[in-house]
Design an enzyme around this catalytic site. Structure first.
Site: not given
Ligand code: GLP
Length: 243
Positions: A138, A143
């Site tokens: 990330h 994410e």
């Protein structure tokens, strides 16, 4: 991508500070995109040292931070607001009006996110964006997922990120489950990017970022498509690279 490998975190910080100093000196009103975490600390220390030596000034600098936890009070010891003040802002001559950190407790999150994007654009865009990388690839708090994100938004953190960040909290259940983060599009709009990583626990993410396919399953891999990225590593973080 320009990839540089150093022996120590301090050398990495000096190299990153050189790049940032260059930007600060070449612009009348430089706009810096800043990151939190352990990774940028040696760079911030080096910038503070150069400020104290009279080599650089933050008087005309505007900063935009990547992200903030949702739900923590601004002055919580683990908020990114606190981190940035302790590690940089309180030690240099930046004007507090020029500091921008996402609000982790806005009344209207969607409205806040659109305003944050607009403010960055109104400032002329980010001249140089500093990034660390999560163990899962990330950047900011973008994410792994099935698509690359756009502007600033509220994100649900993954178990891997909560696990990695629990070291700062008393117990895992205290780690916030959500954050506000700049999106991938914000990051890609920066004119220049520094991505720094050290330690074996980042080696897999670094390999996927540089040698893997460009895929939202490793958000940092999008940086392969950016024309001006400096990747700054130590030997351990670079240990899985083929080339
Ligand atoms: C957090 C931050 C990221 C940072 C990452 C790595 O999740 N949101 O911006 O890059 O942690 O942190 P560290 O530098 O402590 O390894």
């Amino acid at each position: 991508m320009e990839v540089k490998i150093f022996e120590t975190k301090e050398q990495m910080g000096i190299y990153a500070a050189d790049i940032i100093e260059n930007v600060m000196k070449s612009k009348e009103f430089p706009v810096l995109g800043l990151a939190t975490g352990d990774t940028p600390i040696t760079t911030y220390n080096e910038l503070i040292k150069r400020y104290k030596n009279g080599e650089i000034s933050f008087k005309n600098v505007k900063t935009y931070n990547l992200d903030e936890y949702v739900g923590l009070p601004k002055n919580d010891k683990n908020s990114y607001y606190t981190f940035m003040h302790e590690h940089l802002f309180d030690k240099v001559d930046i004007d507090s009006e020029n500091i921008h950190i996402p609000d982790g407790n806005p009344a209207d999150i969607e409205k806040f996110c659109r305003e944050y994007d607009r403010e960055i654009d109104d400032a002329g865009g980010i001249d140089i964006q500093f990034l660390g990388i999560g163990r899962n690839g990330h950047i900011g708090f973008n994410e792994p997922s099935d698509k690359f994100t756009e502007g600033t938004y509220k994100v649900k953190l993954t178990e891997s990120t909560i696990e990695a960040n629990k070291r700062f909290f008393e117990k895992e259940s205290d780690v916030p489950k959500y954050a506000v983060t700049m999106g991938i599009k914000n990051i890609m709009k920066a004119r220049e990017i520094i991505l720094m990583a050290y330690g074996f626990n980042k080696a897999e993410a670094v390999k996927n970022m540089i040698e893997g396919p460009v895929s939202p399953s490793c958000p940092a891999s999008i940086l392969q498509n950016h024309p001006n990225v400096h990747v700054i590593l130590d030997k351990d973080a670079s240990s899985l690279l083929k080339k």
